[in-house]
Write an enzyme that holds these catalytic residues in place. Structure first.
Site, PDB file in Angstrom:
ATOM      1  N   CYS A 114       0.794  -1.231   0.000  1.00 65.03           N
ATOM      2  CA  CYS A 114       0.000   0.000   0.000  1.00 65.03           C
ATOM      3  C   CYS A 114       0.828   1.284   0.000  1.00 65.03           C
ATOM      4  O   CYS A 114       0.765   2.075  -0.946  1.00 65.03           O
ATOM      5  CB  CYS A 114      -0.937  -0.004   1.212  1.00 65.03           C
ATOM      6  SG  CYS A 114      -2.070  -1.402   1.266  1.00 65.03           S
ATOM      7  N   HIS A 172      -2.750   6.518   3.673  1.00 64.53           N
ATOM      8  CA  HIS A 172      -1.706   5.549   4.048  1.00 64.53           C
ATOM      9  C   HIS A 172      -0.289   6.036   3.754  1.00 64.53           C
ATOM     10  O   HIS A 172       0.609   5.248   3.453  1.00 64.53           O
ATOM     11  CB  HIS A 172      -1.945   4.193   3.371  1.00 64.53           C
ATOM     12  CG  HIS A 172      -1.523   3.043   4.228  1.00 64.53           C
ATOM     13  ND1 HIS A 172      -1.838   1.739   3.960  1.00 64.53           N
ATOM     14  CD2 HIS A 172      -0.805   3.014   5.374  1.00 64.53           C
ATOM     15  CE1 HIS A 172      -1.347   0.942   4.879  1.00 64.53           C
ATOM     16  NE2 HIS A 172      -0.713   1.696   5.763  1.00 64.53           N
TER      17      HIS A 172
END
Length: 297
Positions: free
Chosen positions: A77, A132
């Site tokens: 991610c 993120h």
């Protein structure tokens, strides 16, 4: 945070919305990047004929350009997002691993993001969805070039939720008053309720996962409309929760046969992309570059 696949999955579709429209009347083009999370190659009908759940994305692929041999900068991610927004590999931008709920850092502050470059050029910039890349201090998207942010700070399996009975596989429910914490699944933080941010303010905690897709669509629509009304070109970065687990039971009605939660989630993602494309058609026809891509992570 997801488990990296042994091979990188990336599907890329580029469509210049309303390509036949005259461009002479426009100035700077608009940009929309839609990033799907953990999407598989065969999840799109454009890539796998047996897949019937993605008519809007298939139409986008047919109208635009498909890159069928495209490689993500990373299979997880945070590194893939850092590379997407900086144009630099993790070895150069410093992001080589996923950030955790407990991380105090993020994308290094000396890295320049695409949003910062475009805002400097007069663009209205918005980020909606999973960030993120750091959620403390100046690592927050509001300090990385985005005029507007709406979304969750990290993956939606990294905190307890308010709808644990509908999540597949389940993350733990947030402990209630006078109750002991439930068993903690790997990668979940039972003591941290997943927050939903609008700019730097938490507006819901724990987030209601069942309404997240609709809220993303509403905020993306509002951002495009406001940017268009202002007369400024816009850059929208839309980072979806799909198809990352836990999979939320979608609100869309199931098809007549072959229904499962994964297929229903695909249909929900496809409907969201179709909705954003329609809004882009309405407000920037002939002058909006819409890029759909996905990565493991």
């Amino acid at each position: 945070m997801g488990t990296p696949f042994p091979w990188v999955v990336l599907v890329l579709t580029v469509a210049l919305v309303g390509l036949s429209a005259p461009r002479a009347v426009y100035g700077q083009p608009n940009f929309i990047i839609i990033l799907a999370d953990d999407v598989g190659w065969g999840d799109l009908g454009a890539n796998w004929a047996e897949t019937k759940e993605t008519p809007h994305l298939d139409e986008l692929a047919a109208e635009g350009t498909r890159f069928v041999d495209f490689h993500s900068a990373a299979s997880t991610c945070s590194p893939s997002r850092a590379s997407l927004l900086t144009g630099r590999l993790g070895a150069r931008n410093g992001v080589t691993h996923n950030f955790a709920v407990t991380s105090v850092g993020g994308l290094p502050l000396n890295e320049t993001t695409l949003a910062e470059v475009l805002r400097e050029a007069g663009y209205s910039t918005g980020a909606i969805g999973k960030w993120h890349l750091g959620h403390h201090g100046h690592h927050h998207p509001s300090f990385r070039g985005f005029d507007y942010y709406f979304g969750i700070p990290y993956s939606h399996d990294m905190g307890c939720t308010d709808t644990p009975g509908y999540n597949l596989p389940p993350c733990p429910p947030c402990p209630r008053h006078n109750t002991t914490a439930r068993v903690v699944r790997k990668d979940c933080y039972v003591e941290v309720a997943l927050p939903l941010f609008e700019n730097v303010t938490i507006i819901q905690q724990p987030v209601n996962l069942s309404s997240l897709t609709e809220r993303y669509a509403e905020e993306a629509t509002r951002f495009i409309q406001q940017a268009s009304d202002s007369g400024r070109p816009f850059f929208l970065y839309l980072a979806l929760a799909h198809m990352h687990v836990p999979l939320e039971v979608p609100s869309l009605p199931p098809p007549t046969s072959g229904w499962d939660i994964y297929g229903a989630s695909l249909r929900e993602m496809d409907a969201l992309v179709g909705r954003i494309k329609q809004v882009a058609d309405n407000h920037g026809k002939g002058n909006t570059l819409l890029w759909f891509t996905g990565t493991a992570g």
